[in-house]
Design a protein around this motif. Sequence first.
Motif, PDB file in Angstrom:
ATOM      1  N   GLY A 238       0.875  -1.030   0.078  1.00 53.86           N
ATOM      2  CA  GLY A 238      -0.141  -0.034   0.139  1.00 53.86           C
ATOM      3  C   GLY A 238       1.017   1.257  -0.017  1.00 53.86           C
ATOM      4  O   GLY A 238       0.545   2.317  -0.855  1.00 53.86           O
ATOM      5  N   THR A 239       2.092   1.177   0.803  1.00 55.71           N
ATOM      6  CA  THR A 239       2.860   2.374   0.913  1.00 55.71           C
ATOM      7  C   THR A 239       3.543   2.654  -0.632  1.00 55.71           C
ATOM      8  O   THR A 239       3.478   3.989  -0.946  1.00 55.71           O
ATOM      9  CB  THR A 239       4.069   2.226   1.949  1.00 55.71           C
ATOM     10  OG1 THR A 239       3.231   2.228   3.225  1.00 55.71           O
ATOM     11  CG2 THR A 239       4.764   3.283   1.749  1.00 55.71           C
ATOM     12  N   LEU A 240       4.105   1.600  -1.175  1.00 50.71           N
ATOM     13  CA  LEU A 240       4.634   1.880  -2.718  1.00 50.71           C
ATOM     14  C   LEU A 240       3.582   2.221  -3.498  1.00 50.71           C
ATOM     15  O   LEU A 240       3.922   3.027  -4.254  1.00 50.71           O
ATOM     16  CB  LEU A 240       5.299   0.460  -3.129  1.00 50.71           C
ATOM     17  CG  LEU A 240       6.380  -0.096  -2.171  1.00 50.71           C
ATOM     18  CD1 LEU A 240       6.861  -1.411  -2.907  1.00 50.71           C
ATOM     19  CD2 LEU A 240       7.583   1.053  -2.268  1.00 50.71           C
ATOM     20  N   ALA A 241       2.403   1.541  -3.704  1.00 49.51           N
ATOM     21  CA  ALA A 241       1.219   2.252  -4.330  1.00 49.51           C
ATOM     22  C   ALA A 241       0.990   3.718  -4.350  1.00 49.51           C
ATOM     23  O   ALA A 241       0.862   4.442  -5.129  1.00 49.51           O
ATOM     24  CB  ALA A 241       0.237   1.365  -4.158  1.00 49.51           C
ATOM     25  N   ARG A 242       0.719   4.132  -2.929  1.00 45.06           N
ATOM     26  CA  ARG A 242       0.419   5.452  -2.585  1.00 45.06           C
ATOM     27  C   ARG A 242       1.944   6.377  -3.138  1.00 45.06           C
ATOM     28  O   ARG A 242       1.605   7.356  -3.763  1.00 45.06           O
ATOM     29  CB  ARG A 242       0.219   5.645  -1.427  1.00 45.06           C
ATOM     30  CG  ARG A 242      -1.167   5.359  -0.855  1.00 45.06           C
ATOM     31  CD  ARG A 242      -1.404   5.724   0.339  1.00 45.06           C
ATOM     32  NE  ARG A 242      -0.595   5.243   1.509  1.00 45.06           N
ATOM     33  CZ  ARG A 242      -0.736   4.016   2.253  1.00 45.06           C
ATOM     34  NH1 ARG A 242      -1.915   3.094   1.793  1.00 45.06           N
ATOM     35  NH2 ARG A 242       0.018   3.541   2.960  1.00 45.06           N
ATOM     36  N   LYS A 243       3.015   6.075  -2.823  1.00 47.00           N
ATOM     37  CA  LYS A 243       4.278   6.677  -3.283  1.00 47.00           C
ATOM     38  C   LYS A 243       4.224   6.829  -4.825  1.00 47.00           C
ATOM     39  O   LYS A 243       4.721   7.869  -5.329  1.00 47.00           O
ATOM     40  CB  LYS A 243       5.326   5.932  -2.685  1.00 47.00           C
ATOM     41  CG  LYS A 243       6.691   6.682  -3.128  1.00 47.00           C
ATOM     42  CD  LYS A 243       8.008   6.105  -2.353  1.00 47.00           C
ATOM     43  CE  LYS A 243       9.235   6.620  -2.610  1.00 47.00           C
ATOM     44  NZ  LYS A 243      10.439   5.949  -2.175  1.00 47.00           N
ATOM     45  N   GLU A 244       4.202   5.614  -5.527  1.00 49.70           N
ATOM     46  CA  GLU A 244       4.107   5.850  -7.050  1.00 49.70           C
ATOM     47  C   GLU A 244       2.944   6.267  -7.520  1.00 49.70           C
ATOM     48  O   GLU A 244       2.688   6.280  -8.724  1.00 49.70           O
ATOM     49  CB  GLU A 244       4.466   4.477  -7.582  1.00 49.70           C
ATOM     50  CG  GLU A 244       5.915   3.962  -7.090  1.00 49.70           C
ATOM     51  CD  GLU A 244       7.071   4.530  -7.615  1.00 49.70           C
ATOM     52  OE1 GLU A 244       6.871   5.232  -8.594  1.00 49.70           O
ATOM     53  OE2 GLU A 244       8.084   4.640  -6.946  1.00 49.70           O
ATOM     54  N   ASP A 245       1.933   6.450  -6.776  1.00 51.92           N
ATOM     55  CA  ASP A 245       0.598   7.080  -7.437  1.00 51.92           C
ATOM     56  C   ASP A 245      -0.203   6.171  -8.072  1.00 51.92           C
ATOM     57  O   ASP A 245      -0.607   6.270  -9.617  1.00 51.92           O
ATOM     58  CB  ASP A 245       0.767   8.441  -8.264  1.00 51.92           C
ATOM     59  CG  ASP A 245      -0.764   9.153  -8.530  1.00 51.92           C
ATOM     60  OD1 ASP A 245      -1.686   8.825  -7.792  1.00 51.92           O
ATOM     61  OD2 ASP A 245      -0.702   9.960  -9.603  1.00 51.92           O
ATOM     62  N   LEU A 246      -0.252   4.710  -7.791  1.00 50.14           N
ATOM     63  CA  LEU A 246      -0.692   3.603  -8.680  1.00 50.14           C
ATOM     64  C   LEU A 246      -1.915   3.520  -8.030  1.00 50.14           C
ATOM     65  O   LEU A 246      -2.752   3.813  -6.952  1.00 50.14           O
ATOM     66  CB  LEU A 246      -0.029   2.504  -8.232  1.00 50.14           C
ATOM     67  CG  LEU A 246       1.470   2.486  -8.503  1.00 50.14           C
ATOM     68  CD1 LEU A 246       2.307   1.201  -8.043  1.00 50.14           C
ATOM     69  CD2 LEU A 246       1.760   2.720  -9.995  1.00 50.14           C
ATOM     70  N   HIS A 247      -2.859   2.509  -8.895  1.00 48.43           N
ATOM     71  CA  HIS A 247      -4.205   2.095  -8.469  1.00 48.43           C
ATOM     72  C   HIS A 247      -4.272   1.493  -7.310  1.00 48.43           C
ATOM     73  O   HIS A 247      -3.067   0.598  -7.013  1.00 48.43           O
ATOM     74  CB  HIS A 247      -4.809   1.098  -9.467  1.00 48.43           C
ATOM     75  CG  HIS A 247      -5.494   1.925 -10.744  1.00 48.43           C
ATOM     76  ND1 HIS A 247      -4.360   2.044 -11.726  1.00 48.43           N
ATOM     77  CD2 HIS A 247      -6.372   2.380 -11.105  1.00 48.43           C
ATOM     78  CE1 HIS A 247      -4.992   2.683 -12.676  1.00 48.43           C
ATOM     79  NE2 HIS A 247      -6.281   2.849 -12.437  1.00 48.43           N
ATOM     80  N   PRO A 248      -4.983   1.402  -6.306  1.00 44.95           N
ATOM     81  CA  PRO A 248      -5.204   0.439  -4.918  1.00 44.95           C
ATOM     82  C   PRO A 248      -5.146  -0.731  -5.235  1.00 44.95           C
ATOM     83  O   PRO A 248      -5.747  -1.271  -6.467  1.00 44.95           O
ATOM     84  CB  PRO A 248      -6.356   0.982  -4.222  1.00 44.95           C
ATOM     85  CG  PRO A 248      -7.426   1.461  -5.373  1.00 44.95           C
ATOM     86  CD  PRO A 248      -6.525   2.115  -6.320  1.00 44.95           C
ATOM     87  N   PHE A 249      -4.739  -1.800  -4.524  1.00 44.10           N
ATOM     88  CA  PHE A 249      -4.609  -3.249  -4.688  1.00 44.10           C
ATOM     89  C   PHE A 249      -5.383  -3.867  -3.769  1.00 44.10           C
ATOM     90  O   PHE A 249      -5.561  -3.524  -2.577  1.00 44.10           O
ATOM     91  CB  PHE A 249      -3.078  -3.826  -4.496  1.00 44.10           C
ATOM     92  CG  PHE A 249      -2.171  -3.560  -5.478  1.00 44.10           C
ATOM     93  CD1 PHE A 249      -1.667  -4.582  -6.292  1.00 44.10           C
ATOM     94  CD2 PHE A 249      -1.731  -2.228  -5.847  1.00 44.10           C
ATOM     95  CE1 PHE A 249      -0.591  -4.275  -7.233  1.00 44.10           C
ATOM     96  CE2 PHE A 249      -0.727  -1.937  -6.857  1.00 44.10           C
ATOM     97  CZ  PHE A 249      -0.174  -2.883  -7.293  1.00 44.10           C
ATOM     98  N   ASP A 250      -6.473  -4.612  -4.284  1.00 43.24           N
ATOM     99  CA  ASP A 250      -7.344  -5.289  -3.539  1.00 43.24           C
ATOM    100  C   ASP A 250      -6.700  -6.681  -2.754  1.00 43.24           C
ATOM    101  O   ASP A 250      -5.571  -6.678  -2.983  1.00 43.24           O
ATOM    102  CB  ASP A 250      -8.440  -5.909  -4.296  1.00 43.24           C
ATOM    103  CG  ASP A 250      -8.147  -6.936  -5.387  1.00 43.24           C
ATOM    104  OD1 ASP A 250      -6.872  -7.702  -5.279  1.00 43.24           O
ATOM    105  OD2 ASP A 250      -8.888  -7.169  -6.422  1.00 43.24           O
ATOM    106  N   GLN A 251      -7.358  -7.236  -2.118  1.00 47.09           N
ATOM    107  CA  GLN A 251      -6.693  -8.316  -1.103  1.00 47.09           C
ATOM    108  C   GLN A 251      -6.107  -9.553  -1.794  1.00 47.09           C
ATOM    109  O   GLN A 251      -5.019  -9.906  -1.590  1.00 47.09           O
ATOM    110  CB  GLN A 251      -8.001  -8.983  -0.241  1.00 47.09           C
ATOM    111  CG  GLN A 251      -8.304  -7.790   0.904  1.00 47.09           C
ATOM    112  CD  GLN A 251      -9.449  -8.532   1.773  1.00 47.09           C
ATOM    113  OE1 GLN A 251      -9.853  -9.483   1.600  1.00 47.09           O
ATOM    114  NE2 GLN A 251      -9.918  -7.625   2.758  1.00 47.09           N
ATOM    115  N   ARG A 252      -6.858  -9.896  -2.969  1.00 44.59           N
ATOM    116  CA  ARG A 252      -6.267 -11.053  -3.736  1.00 44.59           C
ATOM    117  C   ARG A 252      -5.213 -10.596  -4.431  1.00 44.59           C
ATOM    118  O   ARG A 252      -4.045 -11.374  -4.674  1.00 44.59           O
ATOM    119  CB  ARG A 252      -7.404 -11.668  -4.691  1.00 44.59           C
ATOM    120  CG  ARG A 252      -8.538 -12.013  -3.911  1.00 44.59           C
ATOM    121  CD  ARG A 252      -9.646 -12.707  -5.007  1.00 44.59           C
ATOM    122  NE  ARG A 252      -8.891 -13.895  -5.822  1.00 44.59           N
ATOM    123  CZ  ARG A 252      -8.790 -13.517  -7.217  1.00 44.59           C
ATOM    124  NH1 ARG A 252      -8.851 -12.554  -7.693  1.00 44.59           N
ATOM    125  NH2 ARG A 252      -8.341 -14.660  -7.823  1.00 44.59           N
ATOM    126  N   ALA A 253      -5.051  -9.250  -4.902  1.00 49.43           N
ATOM    127  CA  ALA A 253      -3.752  -8.835  -5.663  1.00 49.43           C
ATOM    128  C   ALA A 253      -2.545  -8.654  -4.712  1.00 49.43           C
ATOM    129  O   ALA A 253      -1.385  -9.271  -5.059  1.00 49.43           O
ATOM    130  CB  ALA A 253      -4.182  -7.346  -6.238  1.00 49.43           C
TER     131      ALA A 253
END
Length: 380
Positions: A238-253
């Motif tokens: 989640g931290t890397l996704a927010r830092k890189e401005d990515l889509h959120p990752f669901d639980q299965r991802a």
Amino acid sequence: KVKELDRQVAMSVVGHPLDELRKKYAELLGVVDYLNDVQQDVIENVDEFRKAEEAPHVMGVPLPRSLIGPPAFRRYQVNVLADHSEAEGAPVVYEDNPTYNNLIGRIEHIAQMGALVTDFNLIKPGALHRANGGYLILDARQLLLQPYAWDGLKRALRSREVHIESLGQVLSLVSTVSLEPEPIPLDVKVVLIGERLLYYLLYQLDPDFGELFKVEVDFSEEMARSLENNLLYARLVGTLARKEDLHPFDQRAVARVIEHSVRLTGDAERLSVHLLGIADLLREADYWAGIASNDAVTADDVQRAIDAQIHRADRLRERVQEEIKQGTILIDTTGECVGQVNGLSVIALGNFAFGQPSRITARVRLGKGEVVDIEREVEL
């Protein structure tokens, strides 16, 4: 009498502003002494300030002021090497290009009428000056690749002084008269980062390394796989996704990313903390999620990213499988045969590893009636 009158006038003009500076820096004796010297020099060279502001001429052509500068005032300037007035706490400096000059500092020159001239205003600081009183972080491999940078750093750390001198002076290649700045006391903690092999080689081959760098820290690329660490890994995603401005990752991802991390270590009980590879996977999964117009990254998007990474790197694996199908490499997958067994060797090419099947054959002959222990023969 005229000269004495000039001195008195100069004293009345210069004394008042310098007195204000003396009061301001009264606690710094070195500054007060410097201001006294400035005042005395101005009085003794008052004629320099009374001359008309005319540019010098060479062969009847006036020189531009940008080349010569105002010599009467230039010698009173202060060359600040490092300024930490706005810093909070000790300075922390990371030098990504640790050349000799970038570490120790340098003395620059100005070309004037075909000659190179310099003065104290052209003394430039290095990373050791900026990090003095704090911490200097260097990449060990980059440092060792730069000529004479490693020796210059060790010399400064051993003497606890930074002595600015050019490589020409150090190697006695030039005998030109130049500046010799006074050495500056050094109090700095140097942190070298790099691969384990570099540490082992330096410790073994450089007798000064163990004396100058006494604290070593060996970080692991893996951590234990547990429920707590799985949750921490999910927070990392989640931290890397927010830092890189990515889509959120669901639980299965997130679960699929953790499974891929486990596979990278080759151990079902360990997780990989090699963040570069994980971050690349997250970015590529985000790309596939955008192609599919998903609001969040799903496990299918992560799987597509993993499959794409494998597809880009498995050319040799495909060639091996083609040769098996064509019969160039003989591998029997059915039936049985005396003295033959199928083996599997793992080949690692960069970040991609694959298994290559091999046929292992054995030959049997009459012996001497002795029992042969394979483990003893190969000294296991």
